[in-house]
Enzyme design. Structure first.
Site, PDB file in Angstrom:
ATOM      1  N   SER A 263      33.987  23.095  34.440  1.00  0.00           N
ATOM      2  CA  SER A 263      34.142  22.103  33.367  1.00  0.00           C
ATOM      3  C   SER A 263      34.473  20.709  33.877  1.00  0.00           C
ATOM      4  O   SER A 263      34.382  19.743  33.130  1.00  0.00           O
ATOM      5  CB  SER A 263      35.253  22.537  32.418  1.00  0.00           C
ATOM      6  OG  SER A 263      36.524  22.435  33.048  1.00  0.00           O
ATOM      7  N   GLY A 264      34.877  20.597  35.138  1.00  0.00           N
ATOM      8  CA  GLY A 264      35.318  19.325  35.681  1.00  0.00           C
ATOM      9  C   GLY A 264      36.809  19.102  35.584  1.00  0.00           C
ATOM     10  O   GLY A 264      37.339  18.155  36.177  1.00  0.00           O
ATOM     11  N   GLY A 265      37.503  19.956  34.873  1.00  0.00           N
ATOM     12  CA  GLY A 265      38.934  19.754  34.662  1.00  0.00           C
ATOM     13  C   GLY A 265      39.747  19.773  35.939  1.00  0.00           C
ATOM     14  O   GLY A 265      40.640  18.942  36.134  1.00  0.00           O
ATOM     15  N   TYR A 266      39.454  20.710  36.841  1.00  0.00           N
ATOM     16  CA  TYR A 266      40.225  20.812  38.080  1.00  0.00           C
ATOM     17  C   TYR A 266      40.031  19.566  38.936  1.00  0.00           C
ATOM     18  O   TYR A 266      40.994  19.013  39.484  1.00  0.00           O
ATOM     19  CB  TYR A 266      39.816  22.063  38.858  1.00  0.00           C
ATOM     20  CG  TYR A 266      40.446  22.142  40.228  1.00  0.00           C
ATOM     21  CD1 TYR A 266      41.774  22.510  40.383  1.00  0.00           C
ATOM     22  CD2 TYR A 266      39.722  21.814  41.376  1.00  0.00           C
ATOM     23  CE1 TYR A 266      42.370  22.570  41.637  1.00  0.00           C
ATOM     24  CE2 TYR A 266      40.296  21.867  42.629  1.00  0.00           C
ATOM     25  CZ  TYR A 266      41.622  22.250  42.752  1.00  0.00           C
ATOM     26  OH  TYR A 266      42.199  22.295  44.000  1.00  0.00           O
TER      27      TYR A 266
ATOM     28  N   ASP B  17      39.430  22.622  30.151  1.00  0.00           N
ATOM     29  CA  ASP B  17      40.813  23.069  30.062  1.00  0.00           C
ATOM     30  C   ASP B  17      41.713  22.128  30.837  1.00  0.00           C
ATOM     31  O   ASP B  17      41.248  21.245  31.553  1.00  0.00           O
ATOM     32  CB  ASP B  17      40.960  24.493  30.603  1.00  0.00           C
ATOM     33  CG  ASP B  17      40.611  24.580  32.094  1.00  0.00           C
ATOM     34  OD1 ASP B  17      39.726  23.828  32.544  1.00  0.00           O
ATOM     35  OD2 ASP B  17      41.208  25.408  32.802  1.00  0.00           O
TER      36      ASP B  17
ATOM     37  N   GLY C 130      43.866  28.551  36.828  1.00  0.00           N
ATOM     38  CA  GLY C 130      45.190  28.102  37.235  1.00  0.00           C
ATOM     39  C   GLY C 130      45.795  28.827  38.407  1.00  0.00           C
ATOM     40  O   GLY C 130      46.983  28.662  38.695  1.00  0.00           O
TER      41      GLY C 130
ATOM     42  N   ASP D 126      34.273  32.514  42.891  1.00  0.00           N
ATOM     43  CA  ASP D 126      33.634  31.397  43.581  1.00  0.00           C
ATOM     44  C   ASP D 126      34.656  30.803  44.528  1.00  0.00           C
ATOM     45  O   ASP D 126      35.856  30.860  44.282  1.00  0.00           O
ATOM     46  CB  ASP D 126      33.167  30.322  42.597  1.00  0.00           C
ATOM     47  CG  ASP D 126      34.315  29.414  42.167  1.00  0.00           C
ATOM     48  OD1 ASP D 126      34.471  28.324  42.751  1.00  0.00           O
ATOM     49  OD2 ASP D 126      35.084  29.805  41.259  1.00  0.00           O
TER      50      ASP D 126
ATOM     51  N   CYS E 142      22.432  39.363  59.396  1.00  0.00           N
ATOM     52  CA  CYS E 142      22.034  38.013  59.000  1.00  0.00           C
ATOM     53  C   CYS E 142      21.141  37.382  60.069  1.00  0.00           C
ATOM     54  O   CYS E 142      21.183  37.771  61.249  1.00  0.00           O
ATOM     55  CB  CYS E 142      23.259  37.147  58.739  1.00  0.00           C
ATOM     56  SG  CYS E 142      24.019  36.395  60.200  1.00  0.00           S
TER      57      CYS E 142
END
Length: 375
Positions: free
Chosen positions: A93-96, A146, A220, A270, A310
């Site tokens: 959301s960009g809030g952090y 948030d 959080g 993530d 890998c």
């Protein structure tokens, strides 16, 4: 076409494995989402991110709204085409980032006014604007806006932020539902807040459930509280959220954090750790992380990790990767990041297989014992 559906195929204690079905593809859970902050998973081509086993990646609302701009991305056809990734994308959301990167922030009921960390320009990020940006980007899984406060904040600050986050969740829901065609194919997740307080977390969860979301995040955490405090919170927080919806632990984390969180019922993760560590010379292995910059690897003929499938490990020796990283060559960051992303996706596949085989605890203890042995 399925807009969003979550099915649980097997459980073992609180651990679950299943599938999220969306129009752009299926996401196997537990899932790890590589972080593509600025429309790129750093040092990786999208086809190689997919080759590591990733079903979904994360994009960042704050960074993309500032550069190159959400409206520009929309004019260019959306984030998927812009960056060449056609599978699902979750956008935060960009809030952090507003709280952690910006200067001169001012929180009000309307939203957060802040100065860009790039050029000092002023912006307002509200629930409505956050959802609008994510819509312009073409996100598949949209996160509510948030308010995050540190777990060391006063109880009053934690209570106020939790309450405001619920009110912002309702506004995020309303704006998302006004999204027309985008709302018909995308999903919206709510974010539980409440720091480490079980009562605040319960109040947050109940408020979010009343509003109704496709999935729920535990927000959080992983902001400096330490692993034991985080796990203590995860002993109760996931169980406060609906069992039939995906549970997403934001910003986590280290491999042992992930194993312990899956044990407690988390489905999605993530973290920048595998890519950031790759760029700074740290490779993850089943025997714990190694620092490839160390002189002892200068003539080491082994791969970064024995039996790793890998492309880095099947082609190059530690000595060569050591040389690249010590020399500051771009290829060093690419090879290290590729190995780390493969390691994380192998970790997730192992956890999914262990839940399906109802041997999760044995698998977890074997992994943790080996991974932590040299710590």
């Amino acid at each position: 076409m399925t807009r969003f559906a979550f099915s649980i195929a097997a459980t073992d204690g609180a651990a679950r494995t299943g599938t999220i079905a969306m129009q752009r593809g299926e996401i196997r859970t537990p899932a790890f989402m590589p972080v593509g902050t600025a429309a790129t998973v750093k040092a990786m081509k999208p086809c190689d991110v997919r080759g590591s086993g990733a079903d979904i990646i994360l994009g960042n609302t704050y960074h993309l709204m500032l550069r190159p701009g959400a409206e520009r991305v929309a004019r260019l056809g959306g984030l998927h085409g812009f960056m060449g990734w056609e599978r699902p994308i979750l956008t935060d959301s960009g809030g952090y980032q507003v709280m952690s990167l910006s200067e001169l922030t001012k929180v009000s009921e309307e939203g957060v006014s802040f100065a860009s960390h790039l050029d000092g320009s002023r912006h307002m990020l509200s629930p409505e604007r956050s959802i609008e940006v994510q819509r312009l980007l073409g996100s598949d899984i949209v996160m509510q806006f948030d308010q995050l406060v540190p777990t060391t904040s006063t109880p009053q600050a934690q209570r106020e932020a939790m309450g405001r986050s619920i009110r912002w969740a309702k506004r995020s829901r309303e704006e998302f539902d006004r999204g027309g065609e985008h709302a018909e194919r995308a999903a919206l997740f709510g974010i539980q807040q409440g720091a480490l307080d079980e009562g605040l977390r319960r109040t947050s969860a109940d408020g979010l459930i009343d509003i109704g979301f496709d999935g729920y995040a535990v927000g959080g955490l992983a902001v400096g509280e330490g692993q034991q405090a985080m796990l203590g919170c995860l002993d109760f927080a996931p169980g406060q959220l609906p069992a039939g919806k995906p549970r997403y632990l934001m910003g986590v984390g280290k491999p042992d954090d992930i194993v312990e969180a899956v044990r407690r019922g988390i489905d999605m993760f993530d973290c920048v750790l595998p890519t950031r560590s790759g760029r700074t010379g740290q490779a993850f292995t089943s025997d714990g992380p190694i620092n490839i910059r160390n002189a002892k690897f200068a003539e080491d003929r082994e791969p970064l990790e024995q039996d790793c499938p890998c492309p880095t490990c099947t082609t190059y020796e530690r000595a060569y990767v050591h040389h690249l990283v010590r020399s500051g060559e771009i290829l060093g960051a690419m090879l290290m990041t590729e190995h780390n992303l493969w390691f994380y996706q192998r970790l997730m596949q192992g956890l999914r297989d262990a839940v399906a085989g109802r041997r999760f605890n044995a698998h977890a203890e074997e992994f943790l014992g080996r991974y932590r042995a040299k710590a």
